[in-house]
Design a protein around this motif. Sequence first.
Motif, PDB file in Angstrom:
ATOM      1  N   SER A  51      -2.303   2.984  -7.939  1.00 55.27           N
ATOM      2  CA  SER A  51      -1.313   2.497  -6.975  1.00 55.27           C
ATOM      3  C   SER A  51       0.060   3.047  -7.343  1.00 55.27           C
ATOM      4  O   SER A  51       0.325   3.345  -8.510  1.00 55.27           O
ATOM      5  N   LYS A  53       4.542   3.129  -6.214  1.00 59.54           N
ATOM      6  CA  LYS A  53       5.690   2.624  -5.474  1.00 59.54           C
ATOM      7  C   LYS A  53       6.766   3.698  -5.467  1.00 59.54           C
ATOM      8  O   LYS A  53       7.133   4.222  -6.516  1.00 59.54           O
ATOM      9  N   SER A  55      10.705   4.875  -3.960  1.00 60.23           N
ATOM     10  CA  SER A  55      11.964   4.364  -3.426  1.00 60.23           C
ATOM     11  C   SER A  55      12.332   5.024  -2.104  1.00 60.23           C
ATOM     12  O   SER A  55      13.336   4.673  -1.493  1.00 60.23           O
ATOM     13  N   GLY A 107       0.473   2.423  -0.511  1.00 51.02           N
ATOM     14  CA  GLY A 107       0.708   2.762  -1.913  1.00 51.02           C
ATOM     15  C   GLY A 107      -0.565   2.842  -2.732  1.00 51.02           C
ATOM     16  O   GLY A 107      -0.541   2.597  -3.943  1.00 51.02           O
TER      17      GLY A 107
END
Length: 233
Positions: A51, A53, A55, A107
């Motif tokens: 997974s 993440k 910005s 994600g």
Amino acid sequence: MRCGEAGGGFLLLLPRGVLLLLGACSALSLEIKASASVRAYVGEQVALKCSFKSSFPIAETLTVDWTYRPVTGGQMETIFHYQSVPYPTTVGKFKDRISWVGNVANGDASIAIESAAMSDNGTFICSVKNPPDVYHNIPQTMLIVTEKGFSFQLTSAVLLSILVFLPSIIVVVLLLVRMGRKFAVQKEKKKSGCKKSSIEVSDEPEHTGTGSCLGKLRDRCLNCVDTDEEDPY
């Protein structure tokens, strides 16, 4: 990380020749998470979770790459690539065995390996780039494939059950063994023709019953005496 490539910062000259970097490079802006180790059985499908993440919004230029290094060592090799659509490897031992199970919008950059084999054991690395987010940590997943066998986990409940019931089982077994031995002794006594022990016989009044061993012996002795009295010679 090199700040120039990340587009970050400028220099400000302060008194006494002190340089101050303003707008310094931020920390890694793309974070990736993956399991440290994954276990599987031979012949089964195994999922390698990954997974991330970012910005920045997910763009079409986002790429996912999975690389693999055998447990025996050697160079890393790319076994999967994703950019808008998945591109599993078409060569090597993972050919036609890797499928895309991720969803970049959520994600998720996970893949799955079909028909796991012990030769698949090794290190897998998931890499994601979502320009301008291209710098991230590098988590490694160790795949451990083993033969399927009997596995037993000794939980606290199982341990408590063993401690409670094991003594009772032992007592029952000992009682059964003792009863079996007693029954065998009684059976042997019946076969020998003696119904009572010498102690039991001594506690009872004397008699000449044919069912008693002592009575039989006494009858024989009396017969011998009668014969001697009739024959003086």
